[in-house]
Write a protein that holds these residues in place. Structure first.
Motif, mmCIF file in Angstrom:
data_model
loop_
_atom_site.group_PDB
_atom_site.id
_atom_site.type_symbol
_atom_site.label_atom_id
_atom_site.label_comp_id
_atom_site.label_asym_id
_atom_site.label_seq_id
_atom_site.Cartn_x
_atom_site.Cartn_y
_atom_site.Cartn_z
ATOM 1 N N UNK A 124 -2.545 5.292 13.546
ATOM 2 C CA UNK A 124 -2.228 5.734 12.188
ATOM 3 C C UNK A 124 -3.384 6.547 11.595
ATOM 4 N N UNK A 159 0.819 -1.217 0.000
ATOM 5 C CA UNK A 159 0.000 0.000 0.000
ATOM 6 C C UNK A 159 0.844 1.255 0.000
ATOM 7 N N UNK A 212 -3.320 -4.514 17.440
ATOM 8 C CA UNK A 212 -3.907 -4.214 16.137
ATOM 9 C C UNK A 212 -4.685 -2.913 16.140
ATOM 10 N N UNK A 227 -3.277 -4.926 11.830
ATOM 11 C CA UNK A 227 -2.870 -3.604 12.283
ATOM 12 C C UNK A 227 -1.866 -2.978 11.333
ATOM 13 N N UNK A 228 -0.891 -3.788 10.908
ATOM 14 C CA UNK A 228 0.114 -3.304 9.953
ATOM 15 C C UNK A 228 -0.543 -2.919 8.625
ATOM 16 N N UNK A 229 -1.436 -3.807 8.141
ATOM 17 C CA UNK A 229 -2.112 -3.550 6.862
ATOM 18 C C UNK A 229 -2.979 -2.299 6.957
ATOM 19 N N UNK A 230 -3.831 -2.268 7.996
ATOM 20 C CA UNK A 230 -4.761 -1.158 8.117
ATOM 21 C C UNK A 230 -4.052 0.166 8.373
ATOM 22 N N UNK A 231 -3.022 0.118 9.227
ATOM 23 C CA UNK A 231 -2.305 1.351 9.536
ATOM 24 C C UNK A 231 -1.637 1.939 8.312
ATOM 25 N N UNK A 232 -0.972 1.066 7.531
ATOM 26 C CA UNK A 232 -0.286 1.549 6.331
ATOM 27 C C UNK A 232 -1.289 2.032 5.290
ATOM 28 N N UNK A 233 -2.468 1.363 5.235
ATOM 29 C CA UNK A 233 -3.488 1.759 4.272
ATOM 30 C C UNK A 233 -3.934 3.193 4.536
ATOM 31 N N UNK A 234 -4.120 3.515 5.818
ATOM 32 C CA UNK A 234 -4.569 4.875 6.144
ATOM 33 C C UNK A 234 -3.492 5.896 5.858
ATOM 34 N N UNK A 235 -2.234 5.535 6.162
ATOM 35 C CA UNK A 235 -1.125 6.429 5.812
ATOM 36 C C UNK A 235 -1.131 6.692 4.310
#
Lengths: 65, 65, 65, 65, 65, 65, 65, 65, 65, 65, 65, 65, 65, 65
Positions: free
Chosen positions: J27, H29, J20, I22-30
Motif C-alpha cells: 500500500x 482512516x 502484515x 497490516x490492514x490499519x497501516x495499509x489503509x492509513x497510507x492510502x
C-alpha cells in the motif's frame, strides 16, 4: 478401507477438474457473449485447453488407482 | 466403515461438480442476458463443457467405487 | 458409527449442491432482472443445468450409500 | 457417539443449504430492486430453484440418517 | 462426550444459518435502500426465503439430535 | 473434557452469529447512509431478520447443550 | 487440559465477535463519512446491532463454560 | 501441556481482535480521508466499537483462562 | 514439548497482529495519499488503534504463557 | 521433536509478518505512486507501523522459544 | 522425523515470505508503471520493506532450527 | 517416512514460491502492458525481488533438509 | 507408505506450480491482448519468470525425494 | 492402503493442474474476445505455458509414484 479411500481421491480429482473446467467454460461463454462473431476461435481454444485438462484428470485417475 | 466413507467421497465429487457446473451455468445465463440473440451458440458451448465435466464426475464415481 | 458418518457425507453432497444451485439460481435472477423479455430462454437454461447437477447429486447419494 | 455426530452432519447440510438459499434469496432481492415490475417472474424462478435445493437437503437429511 | 459434541454440531448449524440469513438480510436492506417504494415486495420475498432456511435449520436441529 | 468442548461449540455458534449479524448490521448502515429518509423501514427489516438469527442461535445454544 | 481448551473456545468466540463487530463498526464509519448529518441514526443502529452480538457472545461465554 | 495450549488459545483471541480492530481502524482512516471535517464523530464511533471489542477480548482472556 | 508449542501459539498471535496492523497501516497510507493535508489526524488515529491492538497482543503473550 | 516443531512455529510467525509487512509495503508503494510529493510522510508512517509489527514478531520469537 | 518436519517448517516460512514479497514486489511494479519518473523512490521503499521481511524470515529460519 | 515427508515440505516451499513469483510475474506483465517504454526498469525490479524470493526458497530447501 | 505419501508431496508441488504458472500465464495473455505490439517483451518476461518457478519446482521435486 | 493414498495424491495433482490450466485457459479466452485479431499470438503463448504446466504435472505423477 481400499474401495472407500479410492472414492475420496476420485472426489479430489473431480474438484480439480470442476475448478478448471468451470473457469474455462464460464470464461468461454462470457467471451462468446462479448464477441459472438469470434465464437469459432473461442470454442477451438476452449476444446484444446479443456481436452488438456480432461486428459490429465483421466490419466491421474487411471495411473493413480 | 465402508458404506459410510463412500458417501464422503461421493460428497467431494458433488462439491467438484457443483463448483464447476455452477460456474458454467451461472456465466451462461449472464451471457444469454447480455446477448439474447446468441443464446443458441452459448447453450451449445454450455452443453459441450457441461457434458465433459458430467462425464468426468460419473467416470470417477464408477471407477473409484 | 455407520448411520452417523453417512450424514456427514450427505452434508458434503448438500454443500456441493448448494454452491452449484445457488450460483446458478442467483445468476439466473440477475439475468432475468437485466433482460426480462428473455426470461423464457434463461429459465430453460437454468432448468437444464440445474437438472444436470441435481441428477449428479442424487446419483451420488444413491450410488455412494 | 451416534446422536452427536448426527448433529455435525446435519450442521454441514444446513451450511450447504444456507450458502445456496442465501445466494438465491440475496440475488432475488437485488433483482426485484432493479426491476420491480418483473417481481412475479423473479419470485417464480426463486421458488423453483429454492424448492430444488430444499428437496435435495431434506432428501439427504432423511436418506443419510 | 455426548452433550458437548452436540454443541459443536449446533454451532455448525448456526454458521450455516448465519451465512444464509446474513446474505438474505443484507441484500434485502440494500434493495430497500435502492427502491424504498418496493419495500413491501422485498420484505415478502425476504420472509419467504428466510422461513425456508429457518425451517431447514430447525428441522436439522431436531431430526439430527 | 465436558465443560471445555462446550465452549468450543459455543464459539462456533458465535462465529455463525457474528458472520450473520455483521453482514446484516453492516449492510443496514450502508443502506441508511444511502437513504436516510428510509431509516425506519430499514431498521424494521434489520430487527426482523436479526431476531430470526438471534433466535436460531439461542435455540441452538439451549437445545444443543 | 480443562483450563486450556477453555481458552481455545474463548478464542473462537472472540473471532466470531471480531468478525461481526469489525464489519459493523467498519461499515458504520464508512456510512458516517458518506452522510455526516445522519451520524445520530447510524450510531443508534450500530449500538443496537452491536449490543445484540455482544449479548450473544457473553451469553455463550457464560452458558458454555 | 497447560502453559502451552494456553498460548494457542490466546493466539486465537488475538486473531479475532486483529481481524476486528484492523477492519474498524482501517475503515476509520478511509473515512477520515474522505471527510476530514467529520474526524471527531468518526473517532468517537471508532473508540466506542473498539472498546466494545477490546472488552470482549480481555473478558474472554480472563474468564477463559 | 512445552517450549515448542509455545512458539506455535506465539505464531498465531503474530498472525493476528499482522492481519490487524497490516490492514490499519495499509489503509492509513492510502488515506495519507488521498488527503496529504490530513496526515496528522490520520497518524493520530493510526497510533491509537495500533496501540490498542499491540496492547492486546502483548497482553495475550504475557498472560497466556 | 523439539527443534522441529520450533521451526513450524517460526514459520507461522513469518506468515504473520509476511501478511502484515506485505500489506503495509504494498500500500505504501501504491501511495507513493499516487502522491510522489508526499513520499516523505508516507515512508515515515510505513516505518512506524512496520517497526511496531517487526517488534511484535521478534518479541514473540524470543519470548515464545 | 527430525530432518523432515524441519522442511515442513521451512516451507511455512517460504509461504510467509512469498505472500509478503509477492505483494510488495507486485505493487512496486504497478507503482512504477503508474509513475515511471518516481521509480527511484519506489525501489528504495521496496528494498527497505523487503529487507525487513527477508531479515525476519532468515532470523526465524536460524533461531527456530 | 523420511524421504516422503521431505517431499511434503518441499511442496509447501514450492507453494510459497509459486504464490510469490506468480504475483510478481503477473503484475510485472500487467505493468509492461501499461507502460511498454518502462519495460527495462520493471524487468530490473522484477529480477531483484524475484531473486530475493528465489534465494529464500533455496536457502530454506537446503538449510531445512 | 513410502510410494504413496510421495505422491501427496508431488501433488502439493504441482499445486504450487499451478497457482504460480496460472497467474503468470493468465496475466501474460491479458497483457498481450492489451498491447499486442509489445507481445515480444511480454513473452520474454513470461519465460524468464516461468523458468525461475519451473526450476524451483523441479529442484524441490528432485532434492526432496 | 497403497493403491488408495496414491489416488489422493493424484487428486492433489489434478487440483493443481486444474487451478493453473483454468486460469490460463479462462484468461486466454477473455483475451481472444478482447483482441480477436491477436488470436494467433495468444494461442501460442497459451500452449507454451500450458505445456510447461502439463509437463510439470505429468513429471510429478511419474516421478512421485
Amino acid at each position: 478401507m481400499e474401495g472407500t479411500l479410492n472414492l475420496v481421491g476420485a472426489g479430489l480429482i473431480v474438484i480439480g477438474g470442476g475448478l478448471g473446467l468451470g473457469q474455462i467454460g464460464g470464461k468461454a461463454m462470457e467471451a462468446i457473449a462479448r464477441q459472438p462473431e469470434a465464437a469459432g476461435k473461442i470454442q477451438t481454444a476452449m476444446i484444446i485447453i479443456g481436452a488438456l485438462l480432461e486428459g490429465l484428470a483421466f490419466g491421474a485417475l487411471i495411473l493413480g488407482s
